[in-house]
Design a protein around this motif. Sequence first.
Motif, PDB file in Angstrom:
ATOM      1  N   GLU A  11       0.460  -1.091   0.374  1.00  0.00           N
ATOM      2  CA  GLU A  11      -0.360   0.345  -0.121  1.00  0.00           C
ATOM      3  C   GLU A  11       0.945   0.912  -0.444  1.00  0.00           C
ATOM      4  O   GLU A  11       0.527   2.082  -0.530  1.00  0.00           O
ATOM      5  CB  GLU A  11      -0.939  -0.410   1.276  1.00  0.00           C
ATOM      6  N   GLY A  12       1.597   1.018   0.607  1.00  0.00           N
ATOM      7  CA  GLY A  12       3.182   2.429   0.626  1.00  0.00           C
ATOM      8  C   GLY A  12       3.106   2.582  -0.858  1.00  0.00           C
ATOM      9  O   GLY A  12       3.122   2.302  -1.891  1.00  0.00           O
ATOM     10  N   LYS A  13       3.873   3.868  -1.238  1.00  0.00           N
ATOM     11  CA  LYS A  13       4.060   4.710  -2.189  1.00  0.00           C
ATOM     12  C   LYS A  13       5.099   5.774  -2.240  1.00  0.00           C
ATOM     13  O   LYS A  13       5.116   6.281  -1.419  1.00  0.00           O
ATOM     14  CB  LYS A  13       2.559   5.334  -2.683  1.00  0.00           C
ATOM     15  N   VAL A  14       6.148   5.638  -2.680  1.00  0.00           N
ATOM     16  CA  VAL A  14       6.926   6.132  -2.969  1.00  0.00           C
ATOM     17  C   VAL A  14       7.276   7.651  -3.651  1.00  0.00           C
ATOM     18  O   VAL A  14       7.058   7.717  -5.146  1.00  0.00           O
ATOM     19  CB  VAL A  14       8.429   5.300  -3.265  1.00  0.00           C
ATOM     20  N   LEU A  15       7.181   9.037  -3.356  1.00  0.00           N
ATOM     21  CA  LEU A  15       7.445   9.719  -4.060  1.00  0.00           C
ATOM     22  C   LEU A  15       8.965  10.334  -3.902  1.00  0.00           C
ATOM     23  O   LEU A  15       9.708   9.923  -3.088  1.00  0.00           O
ATOM     24  CB  LEU A  15       6.593  10.741  -3.469  1.00  0.00           C
ATOM     25  N   PRO A  16       8.718  11.267  -5.438  1.00  0.00           N
ATOM     26  CA  PRO A  16      10.312  12.244  -5.028  1.00  0.00           C
ATOM     27  C   PRO A  16      10.771  12.946  -3.535  1.00  0.00           C
ATOM     28  O   PRO A  16      10.360  12.733  -3.024  1.00  0.00           O
ATOM     29  CB  PRO A  16       9.666  12.860  -5.877  1.00  0.00           C
ATOM     30  N   GLY A  17      11.850  12.261  -3.377  1.00  0.00           N
ATOM     31  CA  GLY A  17      12.744  13.105  -2.418  1.00  0.00           C
ATOM     32  C   GLY A  17      12.588  11.635  -0.827  1.00  0.00           C
ATOM     33  O   GLY A  17      12.384  12.332   0.238  1.00  0.00           O
ATOM     34  N   ASN A  18      12.356  11.036  -1.626  1.00  0.00           N
ATOM     35  CA  ASN A  18      12.509   9.049  -0.246  1.00  0.00           C
ATOM     36  C   ASN A  18      11.261   9.962   0.386  1.00  0.00           C
ATOM     37  O   ASN A  18      11.644   9.348   1.333  1.00  0.00           O
ATOM     38  CB  ASN A  18      14.085   9.365   0.207  1.00  0.00           C
TER      39      ASN A  18
END
Lengths: 190, 190
Positions: A11-18
């Motif tokens: 369910e996690g999402k990784v966005l720019p900037g860690n």
Amino acid sequence: MQELKDRIVNEGKVLPGNIIKLDGFLNHKVDCQFLSRVADAFAEIFDIDNVDILLTAEASGIALTSICATKWGIPMIYAKKAKSDNIEGGLYQSEIYSYTYKKHVTQIVSKEWLTEGQHVLIIDDFMANGEAVRGLCDIVEQAGGILEGVGIAVEKGFQGGGDRLRDLGYNYHALAVIEEATPDHITFRE
Amino acid sequence: MQELKDRIVNEGKVLPGNIIKLDGFLNHKVDCQFLSRVADAFAEIFDIDNVDILLTAEASGIALTSICATKWGIPMIYAKKAKSDNIEGGLYQSEIYSYTYKKHVTQIVSKEWLTEGQHVLIIDDFMANGEAVRGLCDIVEQAGGILEGVGIAVEKGFQGGGDRLRDLGYNYHALAVIEEATPDHITFRE
């Protein structure tokens, strides 16, 4: 905690900037039944019978810590950000830098509620650079409290906050330590 | 709720500016076992089986609402203040005025988690002028949600927020309505 790791991966999402977004179950929409099981995982690690009070930081630590406090039958305190009208003098204060909000924030706890000799367990949902927890530890020290431990649900291991506490010899435990996070995959520290 | 009224009288402090400080059990140090009984009181008023999701506002509403959500087996959402890095686009937004912080605040809820047709119960610890709850109601309407009710632990009756919701016909209930508060005495509406 395997169930936590599974939810981070699924369910996690990784966005720019860690930035690792877990806002579907942890810190915006909150799955409180799941957090109740997270509380059980903490209870296997820490000596809850020896804890007088739980301490967390507003806002995202409050849900998890309230659920722990309810299950364990002990009170909680959440450190507030900045000064609002309804907290008067008599405060422990700690200055931290919030990377989320990109500004310095003052954490405050009333001297009335955190007192000398209390056994304190710090609980928080997330550990990145560790500023929020550093401030809470500082407040426990100001109060003359006895820090029993620091329990974190999700640690971003690559940002160093958790390792600093481990190196300092704290009774520090995170239930899932993320070693690497890209939009394609998330890996955990063993 | 008599136990709540008793605690307000015995532990509350009235500060200049009609501020009623309940930070020893409600919104700084939190007595979570007590809030569990507050949740039970709400469950006698609202049709919980017909509620899909609880909605509150950060930060002080989170403890009570998490405890309600855990007991009732439903998820919660807390509206965040302002924009932080880890909430991207796709937001419901509502502008409110915070009398506590004396500034305008934007409440945000991700469109991902509050969706059309959901039955929503708003829970909050405190109602004064009602700005926070007005913002939450606005967000439920933006989402096309069905507002099942608004449950408040402590209402400052003399500040009008609760009466505005009653006049508008909302399914609004507060467990303790303070009619008058001075440093010497606190009286409740019958």
